[in-house]
Design a protein around this motif. Sequence first.
Motif, mmCIF file in Angstrom:
data_model
loop_
_atom_site.group_PDB
_atom_site.id
_atom_site.type_symbol
_atom_site.label_atom_id
_atom_site.label_comp_id
_atom_site.label_asym_id
_atom_site.label_seq_id
_atom_site.Cartn_x
_atom_site.Cartn_y
_atom_site.Cartn_z
ATOM 1 N N ARG B 69 17.754 23.654 0.460
ATOM 2 C CA ARG B 69 18.828 22.687 0.266
ATOM 3 C C ARG B 69 18.208 21.299 0.161
ATOM 4 O O ARG B 69 17.394 20.926 1.008
ATOM 5 C CB ARG B 69 19.791 22.726 1.457
ATOM 6 C CG ARG B 69 21.030 21.867 1.276
ATOM 7 C CD ARG B 69 21.902 21.916 2.512
ATOM 8 N NE ARG B 69 22.513 23.232 2.713
ATOM 9 C CZ ARG B 69 23.605 23.645 2.056
ATOM 10 N NH1 ARG B 69 24.188 22.871 1.185
ATOM 11 N NH2 ARG B 69 24.094 24.836 2.285
ATOM 12 N N VAL B 70 18.573 20.580 -0.878
ATOM 13 C CA VAL B 70 17.963 19.276 -1.137
ATOM 14 C C VAL B 70 18.783 18.145 -0.542
ATOM 15 O O VAL B 70 20.005 18.185 -0.549
ATOM 16 C CB VAL B 70 17.864 19.027 -2.660
ATOM 17 C CG1 VAL B 70 17.051 17.781 -2.928
ATOM 18 C CG2 VAL B 70 17.287 20.225 -3.365
ATOM 19 N N PHE B 71 18.104 17.173 -0.025
ATOM 20 C CA PHE B 71 18.766 15.951 0.421
ATOM 21 C C PHE B 71 18.181 14.783 -0.354
ATOM 22 O O PHE B 71 16.983 14.755 -0.611
ATOM 23 C CB PHE B 71 18.538 15.725 1.914
ATOM 24 C CG PHE B 71 19.227 16.729 2.770
ATOM 25 C CD1 PHE B 71 20.589 16.651 2.978
ATOM 26 C CD2 PHE B 71 18.528 17.772 3.336
ATOM 27 C CE1 PHE B 71 21.237 17.599 3.745
ATOM 28 C CE2 PHE B 71 19.163 18.718 4.107
ATOM 29 C CZ PHE B 71 20.517 18.634 4.319
ATOM 30 N N ALA B 72 19.030 13.847 -0.740
ATOM 31 C CA ALA B 72 18.522 12.634 -1.396
ATOM 32 C C ALA B 72 17.992 11.750 -0.300
ATOM 33 O O ALA B 72 18.741 11.110 0.414
ATOM 34 C CB ALA B 72 19.643 11.933 -2.147
ATOM 35 N N THR B 78 13.760 11.941 -7.991
ATOM 36 C CA THR B 78 13.167 13.259 -7.753
ATOM 37 C C THR B 78 14.215 14.214 -7.175
ATOM 38 O O THR B 78 14.300 15.374 -7.580
ATOM 39 C CB THR B 78 11.990 13.149 -6.769
ATOM 40 O OG1 THR B 78 11.125 12.123 -7.235
ATOM 41 C CG2 THR B 78 11.217 14.441 -6.676
ATOM 42 N N ALA B 79 15.007 13.711 -6.221
ATOM 43 C CA ALA B 79 16.007 14.558 -5.562
ATOM 44 C C ALA B 79 17.002 15.104 -6.579
ATOM 45 O O ALA B 79 17.405 16.269 -6.499
ATOM 46 C CB ALA B 79 16.736 13.776 -4.479
ATOM 47 N N MET B 80 17.375 14.290 -7.554
ATOM 48 C CA MET B 80 18.331 14.741 -8.581
ATOM 49 C C MET B 80 17.717 15.859 -9.426
ATOM 50 O O MET B 80 18.370 16.858 -9.709
ATOM 51 C CB MET B 80 18.715 13.569 -9.496
ATOM 52 C CG MET B 80 19.618 12.574 -8.815
ATOM 53 S SD MET B 80 21.183 13.354 -8.357
ATOM 54 C CE MET B 80 21.523 12.485 -6.858
ATOM 55 N N GLY B 81 16.447 15.692 -9.823
ATOM 56 C CA GLY B 81 15.755 16.724 -10.602
ATOM 57 C C GLY B 81 15.639 18.011 -9.792
ATOM 58 O O GLY B 81 15.830 19.106 -10.322
ATOM 59 N N THR B 82 15.361 17.865 -8.503
ATOM 60 C CA THR B 82 15.241 19.029 -7.624
ATOM 61 C C THR B 82 16.579 19.746 -7.497
ATOM 62 O O THR B 82 16.641 20.979 -7.524
ATOM 63 C CB THR B 82 14.737 18.584 -6.237
ATOM 64 O OG1 THR B 82 13.566 17.785 -6.423
ATOM 65 C CG2 THR B 82 14.408 19.772 -5.366
ATOM 66 N N ALA B 83 17.648 18.962 -7.370
ATOM 67 C CA ALA B 83 18.993 19.545 -7.273
ATOM 68 C C ALA B 83 19.327 20.300 -8.556
ATOM 69 O O ALA B 83 19.876 21.408 -8.511
ATOM 70 C CB ALA B 83 20.032 18.460 -7.017
ATOM 71 N N THR B 104 18.273 24.480 4.896
ATOM 72 C CA THR B 104 17.670 23.146 4.973
ATOM 73 C C THR B 104 16.199 23.286 5.378
ATOM 74 O O THR B 104 15.810 24.278 6.004
ATOM 75 C CB THR B 104 18.379 22.266 6.015
ATOM 76 O OG1 THR B 104 18.139 22.826 7.315
ATOM 77 C CG2 THR B 104 19.871 22.195 5.752
ATOM 78 N N PRO B 105 15.383 22.273 5.034
ATOM 79 C CA PRO B 105 13.966 22.321 5.428
ATOM 80 C C PRO B 105 13.783 22.520 6.929
ATOM 81 O O PRO B 105 12.900 23.261 7.353
ATOM 82 C CB PRO B 105 13.450 20.955 4.990
ATOM 83 C CG PRO B 105 14.332 20.556 3.855
ATOM 84 C CD PRO B 105 15.692 21.108 4.192
ATOM 85 N N SER B 106 14.652 21.890 7.759
ATOM 86 C CA SER B 106 14.457 22.047 9.210
ATOM 87 C C SER B 106 14.843 23.452 9.682
ATOM 88 O O SER B 106 14.249 23.967 10.628
ATOM 89 C CB SER B 106 15.194 20.959 9.995
ATOM 90 O OG SER B 106 16.531 20.940 9.654
ATOM 91 N N GLU B 107 15.810 24.088 9.024
ATOM 92 C CA GLU B 107 16.148 25.480 9.355
ATOM 93 C C GLU B 107 14.947 26.385 9.067
ATOM 94 O O GLU B 107 14.635 27.288 9.844
ATOM 95 C CB GLU B 107 17.355 25.958 8.535
ATOM 96 C CG GLU B 107 18.698 25.440 9.049
ATOM 97 C CD GLU B 107 19.854 25.700 8.075
ATOM 98 O OE1 GLU B 107 21.002 25.431 8.451
ATOM 99 O OE2 GLU B 107 19.606 26.161 6.948
ATOM 100 N N VAL B 108 14.294 26.125 7.938
ATOM 101 C CA VAL B 108 13.136 26.937 7.543
ATOM 102 C C VAL B 108 11.988 26.741 8.534
ATOM 103 O O VAL B 108 11.400 27.709 9.025
ATOM 104 C CB VAL B 108 12.681 26.571 6.108
ATOM 105 C CG1 VAL B 108 11.413 27.325 5.735
ATOM 106 C CG2 VAL B 108 13.789 26.858 5.109
#
Lengths: 194, 194
Positions: B69-72, B78-83, B104-108
Motif C-alpha cells: 500500500r502506497v502513501f504519498a 514518485t508516489a503517484m507513479g507507484t500508485a 502497509t510497509p509497517s505491516e510487512v
Amino acid sequence: MRVLGVDPGLTRCGLGVVDGGTGRTVRAVAVDVVRTPPDADLSVRLLGISDAVERWLDRYKPEAVAVERVFAQHNVRTAMGTAQAGGVVALAAAKRGLPVVFHTPSEVKAAVTGSGRADKAQVTGMVMRLLGLEVKPHPADAADALALAICHLWREPMRVRLAEAEARAAEIAKNHKARLAAAAKQAKTQGAAR
Amino acid sequence: MRVLGVDPGLTRCGLGVVDGGTGRTVRAVAVDVVRTPPDADLSVRLLGISDAVERWLDRYKPEAVAVERVFAQHNVRTAMGTAQAGGVVALAAAKRGLPVVFHTPSEVKAAVTGSGRADKAQVTGMVMRLLGLEVKPHPADAADALALAICHLWREPMRVRLAEAEARAAEIAKNHKARLAAAAKQAKTQGAAR
C-alpha cells in the motif's frame, strides 16, 4: 481527430468523447460517468473502470486518450485511488497502441476558459458553449471529461509542433558540433603536416 | 497457499512468489524485478508492468496477490507513479478473479521481523532466513516482494478469522435486538389488552 477525455476516480470516473473539426470547432460525441461501489474491493473497482473504458474504446474508437494528471493535494487517500484509476485507464489505451497524454487541471482550465484558475462553474459553462450543449453535463466529472478532450484537441498540435521544433534544433546543434569537430581535426592534421 | 507479492514501482517493480506450508513454513518459488525505461511514456511503462505481472500469474498461478500500500510521503511524483503501477497489478489479478490485498510497509515489517520499524537490512536478513536463501535478493525491491508474500501468508488467516468473528458478533447483536423489539411489542399488546 477524436479524443476520449477521462477524469479518473474510483467513486465517479468521467468519460467524454469529443471530435475536433477545422480550426477550433469541437463536437460532443458521448459523455457519461462510471461509478463503482465504495464498499467493493479496490481491485474489483479498478476492474469495473477498466471494463467501462475498454467498452468506450471499442464503441467510439478515439485516436487518443487524455487523462487528468493527479496531484496529492487535499486528501492523500483519495489521490491514491484516483492515480490507480488513471493508471488502469492509461493501460487500456496503451494495450490498443493509443497515445495517452496527461493534462493538469490548470492546463485544462486555461485551454477551455483562458484562465488556469477558473472555477467549476466557468469550466462547465464554457464546455456547454463550445459544444453547443443545452443541458448541463452532470455531475461535474462528466463536464471535466469533455473539457479534458477539448484541451487535448487544442493543445496537442502545438505540443507536437514544439517537439518537432526541438528535435530540429537538436539536429542542427548536433550537425554544427560535428562540423566544428571535423574542422578542428582538419586544422590539427594540417598543423602536423607542416 | 501460493502468494504473489508485488512491491510496485515504475522504474523497479519487485515480484516474489512464496508457498506457505503447515504452520509458519514458507518456500520461495520465484523472485525478480521488472524494470521499465524512465524515458518511455507512462502508459507504455504501465503496459510493461501489466504484461510482466500477467506472465507471472500465468506461469506461477498464485491463489492471491499481495501489493504494498502506497502513501504519498516524501516524493509525491514518485508516489503517484507507484500508485498507478499498483493499480495495474491489482487489475491484472482482478481480471483472473484473484483476491488482492494491500499491506502497509509497517505491516510487512512487523510480520517478517516482529517490528514495524525494522530497516531494509533487517527485513532482507529475515526474508533470507525464513526462506533459507543463501544469496541476498537484489535489489531491495525483490526482497520486499518476498516479504509482502510472507506477510500475506501469515496475516491472511488471522484477517479472515477476525472478519468471521465480527460477522458472528454482528449476527448475535442483530438477533438480540430483534428479540428485544419482539418482547417490547408483546408487552405493549398485553398492556393494551388489559
